[in-house]
Design a protein around this motif. Sequence first.
Motif: not given
Length: 720
Positions: A280, A283-284, A302, A318
């Motif tokens: 994550k 991902l950000k 994910l 996802y």
Amino acid sequence: MEKKDYIEKTEKEIDVSLNEAWTLIRTDLKQAFSIIKKAEKLAIKINYDKGIAFCMILLARYNAIKSSNYDEALQLASEGNELAISIGSDEVQIKASYVLGYLYTDLGNLELGLRNYFRGLELMKEKNEEIDPFFLNNIGVVYYDSGQFDEALEFLQEALKTLRKIEKVEYIFESLVLANIAEIYLIKKNTETALKFINESFIVLKENGAESHCFAQNYNVLGLIYKEIGDFQKALENLQLSLSLYKENNQKYMEANGFKEIGKLYLSRNRKEEAIINLKNGLKIAERINAFGMLKDIYMVLAEIAEKDNDYKNAFNYLKSYNELNEKIKTKELDDKLVQHMTEFKVEKAQKDAEIQRLKNEELRRKSEETALKARALAESYEDIKIIGEIGQKITATLDIKKVLNMVYKNINKLMDADIFGICLYNAEQGLITFRIMIEQGKRLPLIKTTIDNEKSFAAKCIREKQAVCLNNIIADSNQQLRYGHGVTKMLSKSIIYYPLIVEDKVVGAMTVQSYRENAYSERSMGMIKALASYIAIALNNSQKSEELKAKSNELEILSKTDVLTGVFNRRYLMDRIEEEALNYKKTQQEFSVVILDIDYFKKVNDIYGHDCGDYILVKLTKLLKTSMRRQDILARWGGEEFLMLLPNTKGDAATSLCEGIRKKIEGTNFVYRKNKIKLTVTFGVEEYNESLGVDSTINNADKNLYKGKNQGRNCVVSH
């Protein structure tokens, strides 16, 4: 010093500085940036467009490396490229192709990345320059990202080979290519070879005293190797070290990749919580910099985790995001271009190999003149290879199937007895074999078709089994003769060869030579056919695809002439047309006018209704303009909310009258966007072409007239 001498001297200084910055940007961002800004200031001062364009390209590259600011980088690179095109600077266009190529690749748009790399390669070929190994490396990366690892390895190895021929090798880049090769061997589960290349990469950096941040990719690849070996702790240490170096240098794309790999490492040990945290984090960052390719990979991991935890809602979300991105960045055009480029690459390599072989045999021939028998045999061998090489070079240089077939026929009898010669093509989807040429002693025979399952056809047998058919003593039976693929011949063949034409393990057709004599073909004949077949196969494969490639080429040509948003012509194309009108004026004195028009207060539209509305307005206005203009008039987007019109066979007064009619029509039109009625006005600057001033000054005068209109209150048409 005279002003002209000063400007020439300053331009040379700017060129030298910017080329230094181009190299330095890989090792010392701060120093490179300082050089770029100084050069930019000088280039603007003396109005040096080539220098300004090069500065834009370099600043785009700087922004991408320094802060992963891809939006700004893309804008700068595109503007720099457009300026380079307008001034005809191939050198800067090649640099722009490289930067745009890797920007789009990092963003996950492999098709646009590849398109720019191809464009750079074409420009290098046009200039007869050596192929830049940086392009070969990055094309290898595109193949890697698309999952074609053998092809990726081929390009990367060629990049390394080309790089090491350079007198002064850039060690940072050499290290990068070695690390990329190591990563591909790792993907292929060859950890021993992967370790060999990554260790070589470390040695290159250490011997040259590289700074710590240069080792980031090496630590990343080494971590992945340890992961494959099963040493979790060493894998984690190296991946975390790589991540910290990327963070220190603010390399956001690679930082996101680092979090992704650490997340996958934790997942391999079923440590899901730590895996999800890292994924994550990646991902950000990927979302922030619009790195779509990276986002796609993380979404899939994910989704797999959520599915294993029976969290089907998140798994679905996802997967949905993954599929949306996959559709966005994976196109058939990319696959076609990858195949096309690999074919071209292999053709060039085959040509080089043929030349090397010719030189080797030439040397062998000179050394082997000790005995007449040896000399004669070697001379014959040399002549065979020479003829095959010449045929190969000719046929692989054209996509015209008729030329390919005629070239082969004209030369085949120099190599062997060929009373009858033919080539057929195979369509695997239709299961159809079509003879494209069949010649008997110079006379063309009627062409026939047959199916792949025809048991009476040696052509079908050869293609089905991917094996040569060679018979030297055939019974002269007319029914049996039909098996060779053709029955309308003057005499029956006693000896035949059918040889499959194969490209990348795919049969594209077969060739045949036939003789009226028994025992006409030897092992030497078969060897020559085999050597020639590789060239013919590539040439025929290219020609089979030529129509599709021509269609794509036409599409790309249209794209190069048009503005993406509005669909009208772009600035570069219309400038070329205006130059053509100017040349025509010199011959015929046929007047023409140019018009620059600008939407009044367009910024307010964007501020109030948003940029989507702004784009909508531009598209709608374009359609209104086109329907209001005459058939001979040409419209182009000049930039932003400005448009340029070319009005052939039109004096200034007539142009002013035409624009006044269009102005009133726009003023009386309601542009409706999401139930909002938006009123627009447009200001026009008109100028009739003046031969004594030239094209640029005529356009500048139209622009001045436009700004007179703006100062007079807008919504008007102004001319001299």
